[in-house]
Design a protein around this motif. Structure first.
Motif, mmCIF file in Angstrom:
data_model
loop_
_atom_site.group_PDB
_atom_site.id
_atom_site.type_symbol
_atom_site.label_atom_id
_atom_site.label_comp_id
_atom_site.label_asym_id
_atom_site.label_seq_id
_atom_site.Cartn_x
_atom_site.Cartn_y
_atom_site.Cartn_z
ATOM 1 N N GLN A 253 45.191 50.177 30.173
ATOM 2 C CA GLN A 253 44.933 50.419 31.590
ATOM 3 C C GLN A 253 43.845 51.474 31.752
ATOM 4 O O GLN A 253 43.671 52.344 30.905
ATOM 5 C CB GLN A 253 46.211 50.890 32.277
ATOM 6 N N ARG B 250 51.956 47.509 41.237
ATOM 7 C CA ARG B 250 51.926 46.184 40.618
ATOM 8 C C ARG B 250 53.327 45.595 40.538
ATOM 9 O O ARG B 250 54.318 46.285 40.738
ATOM 10 C CB ARG B 250 51.328 46.279 39.203
ATOM 11 N N GLU C 29 41.030 38.648 33.668
ATOM 12 C CA GLU C 29 41.329 39.492 34.826
ATOM 13 C C GLU C 29 42.641 40.232 34.645
ATOM 14 O O GLU C 29 42.770 41.387 35.060
ATOM 15 C CB GLU C 29 41.393 38.635 36.098
ATOM 16 N N MET C 30 43.627 39.555 34.055
ATOM 17 C CA MET C 30 44.915 40.211 33.812
ATOM 18 C C MET C 30 44.748 41.416 32.890
ATOM 19 O O MET C 30 45.328 42.474 33.116
ATOM 20 C CB MET C 30 45.910 39.217 33.192
ATOM 21 N N HIS C 31 43.942 41.251 31.847
ATOM 22 C CA HIS C 31 43.691 42.354 30.916
ATOM 23 C C HIS C 31 42.943 43.494 31.607
ATOM 24 O O HIS C 31 43.219 44.664 31.364
ATOM 25 C CB HIS C 31 42.874 41.853 29.720
ATOM 26 N N GLY D 79 45.412 44.510 35.084
ATOM 27 C CA GLY D 79 46.849 44.700 34.973
ATOM 28 C C GLY D 79 47.235 45.410 33.688
ATOM 29 O O GLY D 79 46.390 45.883 32.934
ATOM 30 N N MET E 52 49.251 44.566 30.344
ATOM 31 C CA MET E 52 49.865 43.492 29.558
ATOM 32 C C MET E 52 50.936 44.087 28.638
ATOM 33 O O MET E 52 50.664 44.982 27.839
ATOM 34 C CB MET E 52 48.794 42.785 28.731
ATOM 35 N N ALA F 268 53.854 41.019 32.019
ATOM 36 C CA ALA F 268 52.817 41.958 32.459
ATOM 37 C C ALA F 268 53.141 42.544 33.820
ATOM 38 O O ALA F 268 53.954 42.000 34.574
ATOM 39 C CB ALA F 268 51.464 41.251 32.519
ATOM 40 N N TYR F 269 52.468 43.695 34.106
ATOM 41 C CA TYR F 269 52.479 44.291 35.445
ATOM 42 C C TYR F 269 51.141 43.927 36.083
ATOM 43 O O TYR F 269 50.088 44.327 35.596
ATOM 44 C CB TYR F 269 52.635 45.816 35.375
ATOM 45 N N LEU F 270 51.190 43.153 37.172
ATOM 46 C CA LEU F 270 49.959 42.614 37.743
ATOM 47 C C LEU F 270 49.816 42.975 39.216
ATOM 48 O O LEU F 270 50.807 43.021 39.956
ATOM 49 C CB LEU F 270 49.930 41.090 37.597
ATOM 50 N N ILE G 73 45.978 39.064 41.869
ATOM 51 C CA ILE G 73 46.071 38.163 40.714
ATOM 52 C C ILE G 73 47.284 37.255 40.852
ATOM 53 O O ILE G 73 47.237 36.054 40.522
ATOM 54 C CB ILE G 73 46.133 38.954 39.393
#
Length: 417
Positions: free
Chosen positions: A249, A366, A383-385, A388, A390, A404-406, A410
């Motif tokens: 992050q 998130r 985009e998740m990486h 957010g 992972m 994951a925390y998104l 997303i």
């Protein structure tokens, strides 16, 4: 062979003058802070005078009786000038010059002088010159005469080195030009802010009283290589750096200009775009010098300044810094903060806890999900990486099993076919 003479700049020797308007005010503490400001500007304090009055004298700041005492002290201490702890009106400055026949300065002039010496970026230099010119515009009568009579020194840096007798029309023209340049800088800053917002990267503004340790914190968290000095306003120009946190992050940290008692109106106006970094941040990190006896008062001044800038409704983390210099039984509290932590940025104490707290705060914005991302939608994985946190990824026959925390946007894209 002729005799060699060492050419040394003569250090200015000044008397500090303040007014106490009621019992229990902070006039003495403010004067001691002014002593630190004067030292930062390069002068030595050789005396202090506090006048007890119901209100500041409109003509001479302290009253005619006290002026005589100051004159005697100037002679006894061989002082080269006085510095008053409040911003003087043009009349007050002229009257004191006429009565004392010495260099007369005020707190605003000292702070402007320090800023002129510390500004290194083009934006900083524009802001400082603009503040100085606005300050001097109302003080053209007599002000240039006193400075030219007494030579250089404090108050003559930056545009002060230029012709001080320049008329009001030329100053107004220069102010208009600087305002145009500053608007261009502000547009660039606003564009940068909009890009950050579009990238969904959270921004935390580091605020605090000057010399609380903001730059030290930024350096030790991000290796920013910002100047660290045990001086007031050691750094002036704001710095933004990326802080890498657990789970790949990222958080943007922005260091802001230090706050201080009686921060001049000219500076607040000139540095508004810089100070407003706190207004547009998602999170406020408030750094407090816990070793300073005036820590409670300094916290109050920081919150008053934030309120004046319209910084409201933000989550606030208060970091009681310099714990290595604090007695074990020393207790400080901040009832306006959402979370408080004890740290020593210079010693790397408590910084792991700060990072863990920031991870938790990022997670609050998130949503935790467990899902399978089909292989035909791998474009979302990047985009998740990037946006957010992972927790795990596992490649399966149906797609990538993700925990994951998104962020919400997303999640919205994932729900679309």
């Amino acid at each position: 062979m002729g005799q060699l003479y060492e050419n040394k700049e003569v250090e200015e020797r000044v008397i500090l003058v303040g007014v106490s308007e009621h019992d229990g005010d902070d006039a003495l503490d403010s004067l001691r802070e002014l002593e630190d400001l004067v030292a930062t500007a390069g002068a030595a304090t050789v005396g202090m005078v506090i006048q007890n009055r119901m209100s500041i004298h409109p003509g001479t700041y302290v009253g005619t009786g006290k002026v005589e005492e100051i004159r005697e002290l100037l002679i006894a201490e061989d002082a080269t000038g006085i510095v008053c702890d409040d911003e003087l009106s043009p009349a007050q400055m002229k009257n004191l010059e006429d009565l004392l026949y010495t260099k007369v300065m005020d707190r605003t002039l000292i702070i402007l002088d320090i800023f002129a010496a510390r500004a290194s970026t083009s934006e900083g230099k524009i802001q400082v010159e603009l503040a100085q010119l606005k300050y001097r515009m109302t003080r053209l009568t007599g002000f240039g005469r006193s400075m030219s009579r007494l030579g250089g020194g404090i108050g003559t840096r930056g545009p002060g080195e230029k012709k001080l007798e320049v008329d009001r029309r030329l100053i107004a023209s220069r102010v208009a030009q600087l305002n145009r340049e500053l608007k261009e800088v502000q547009k660039h800053r606003e564009l940068t802010r909009s890009r950050r917002k579009s990238n969904h990267m959270m921004v935390a503004a580091i605020v605090g009283y000057t010399n609380a340790g903001k730059s030290t914190l930024l350096n030790h968290l991000t290796n920013a290589a910002v100047l660290e000095e045990d001086k007031l306003f050691a750094t002036l120009d704001p710095t933004t750096r990326i802080l890498e946190l657990a789970g790949h992050q990222k958080l943007l940290l922005t260091d802001t200009v230090g706050f201080i008692r009686k921060l001049p109106h000219h500076l607040i106006e000139a540095f508004k775009s810089t100070l407003e970094e706190a207004k547009y941040a998602d999170l406020i990190i408030h750094v407090v010098d816990a070793s300073n006896p005036q820590a409670d008062k300094q916290m109050q001044i920081v919150y008053e300044t934030l309120q004046n800038l319209g910084v409201t409704g933000k989550k606030i983390i208060t970091l009681f810094n310099k714990q290595d210099q604090v007695a074990a039984d020393e207790i400080l509290r901040d009832g306006r903060a959402d979370v408080t932590l004890k740290i020593s940025a210079a010693k790397d104490q408590g910084l792991a806890e700060v990072k863990n707290l920031l991870v938790d705060i990022l997670r609050e914005s998130r949503q935790y999900v467990e899902t399978v991302l089909p292989y035909n939608r791998l474009g979302l994985l990047e985009e998740m990486h990037r946006l957010g946190e992972m927790v795990s990824e596992e490649y399966t026959a149906d797609g990538i099993a993700i925990k994951a925390y998104l962020p919400a946007d997303i999640l919205g894209k994932m729900e679309k076919e």
